[in-house]
Design a protein around this motif. Sequence first.
Motif, PDB file in Angstrom:
ATOM      1  N   LYS A  16       0.841  -1.190   0.000  1.00  0.00           N
ATOM      2  CA  LYS A  16       0.000   0.000   0.000  1.00  0.00           C
ATOM      3  C   LYS A  16       0.885   1.253   0.000  1.00  0.00           C
ATOM      4  N   GLY A  17       1.935   1.219   0.772  1.00  0.00           N
ATOM      5  CA  GLY A  17       2.859   2.357   0.802  1.00  0.00           C
ATOM      6  C   GLY A  17       3.554   2.573  -0.527  1.00  0.00           C
ATOM      7  N   LEU A  18       3.903   1.492  -1.184  1.00  0.00           N
ATOM      8  CA  LEU A  18       4.537   1.595  -2.493  1.00  0.00           C
ATOM      9  C   LEU A  18       3.572   2.187  -3.518  1.00  0.00           C
ATOM     10  N   LEU A  19       2.317   1.793  -3.462  1.00  0.00           N
ATOM     11  CA  LEU A  19       1.316   2.349  -4.372  1.00  0.00           C
ATOM     12  C   LEU A  19       1.090   3.837  -4.115  1.00  0.00           C
ATOM     13  N   ILE A  20       1.087   4.242  -2.853  1.00  0.00           N
ATOM     14  CA  ILE A  20       0.928   5.661  -2.529  1.00  0.00           C
ATOM     15  C   ILE A  20       2.107   6.462  -3.076  1.00  0.00           C
ATOM     16  N   THR A  21       3.314   5.972  -2.872  1.00  0.00           N
ATOM     17  CA  THR A  21       4.510   6.669  -3.357  1.00  0.00           C
ATOM     18  C   THR A  21       4.525   6.727  -4.881  1.00  0.00           C
ATOM     19  N   GLY A  22       4.219   5.609  -5.526  1.00  0.00           N
ATOM     20  CA  GLY A  22       4.178   5.576  -6.991  1.00  0.00           C
ATOM     21  C   GLY A  22       3.096   6.487  -7.552  1.00  0.00           C
ATOM     22  N   GLY A  23       1.946   6.498  -6.916  1.00  0.00           N
ATOM     23  CA  GLY A  23       0.868   7.372  -7.362  1.00  0.00           C
ATOM     24  C   GLY A  23       1.228   8.840  -7.232  1.00  0.00           C
ATOM     25  N   PHE A  24       1.890   9.188  -6.142  1.00  0.00           N
ATOM     26  CA  PHE A  24       2.337  10.566  -5.944  1.00  0.00           C
ATOM     27  C   PHE A  24       3.336  10.961  -7.022  1.00  0.00           C
ATOM     28  N   TYR A  25       4.254  10.067  -7.336  1.00  0.00           N
ATOM     29  CA  TYR A  25       5.271  10.347  -8.359  1.00  0.00           C
ATOM     30  C   TYR A  25       4.627  10.508  -9.743  1.00  0.00           C
ATOM     31  N   VAL A  26       3.724   9.614 -10.101  1.00  0.00           N
ATOM     32  CA  VAL A  26       3.062   9.684 -11.404  1.00  0.00           C
ATOM     33  C   VAL A  26       2.229  10.961 -11.511  1.00  0.00           C
ATOM     34  N   LEU A  27       1.517  11.311 -10.462  1.00  0.00           N
ATOM     35  CA  LEU A  27       0.722  12.534 -10.460  1.00  0.00           C
ATOM     36  C   LEU A  27       1.612  13.763 -10.630  1.00  0.00           C
ATOM     37  N   GLY A  28       2.733  13.768  -9.939  1.00  0.00           N
ATOM     38  CA  GLY A  28       3.659  14.898 -10.063  1.00  0.00           C
ATOM     39  C   GLY A  28       4.274  15.000 -11.441  1.00  0.00           C
ATOM     40  N   MET A  29       4.660  13.884 -12.015  1.00  0.00           N
ATOM     41  CA  MET A  29       5.245  13.907 -13.344  1.00  0.00           C
ATOM     42  C   MET A  29       4.208  14.270 -14.406  1.00  0.00           C
ATOM     43  N   PHE A  30       2.977  13.848 -14.206  1.00  0.00           N
ATOM     44  CA  PHE A  30       1.918  14.234 -15.133  1.00  0.00           C
ATOM     45  C   PHE A  30       1.676  15.740 -15.087  1.00  0.00           C
ATOM     46  N   SER A  31       1.851  16.324 -13.928  1.00  0.00           N
ATOM     47  CA  SER A  31       1.613  17.767 -13.798  1.00  0.00           C
ATOM     48  C   SER A  31       2.669  18.598 -14.521  1.00  0.00           C
ATOM     49  N   THR A  32       3.803  18.013 -14.882  1.00  0.00           N
ATOM     50  CA  THR A  32       4.823  18.761 -15.623  1.00  0.00           C
ATOM     51  C   THR A  32       4.439  18.949 -17.088  1.00  0.00           C
TER      52      THR A  32
END
Length: 89
Positions: A16-32
Amino acid sequence: MTVVVTRSTVSASGMKGLLITGGFYVLGMFSTVFTGFKKINPFSLINQNMQFLQGKQSLGEYGVALAITVILMLIGLAISLILFNRKRV
């Protein structure tokens, strides 16, 4: 690092922690993708790292992104501290 600390405090399982971290990273990279937010997006600092090191861009141009990054880090650490103190060991 703040995302890892916060997600470790929030989630009980590693997956669950890995999914949260990965989701945060993907969301941030999408925002670029949105170039209008380039100067205020904390993830733009990741994309511009070589330009900063080579002196092609000034870090001062991204002062707002740096400030947002620091504020988000402090909020994440505060949330982690509050949740960790409420947890039973």
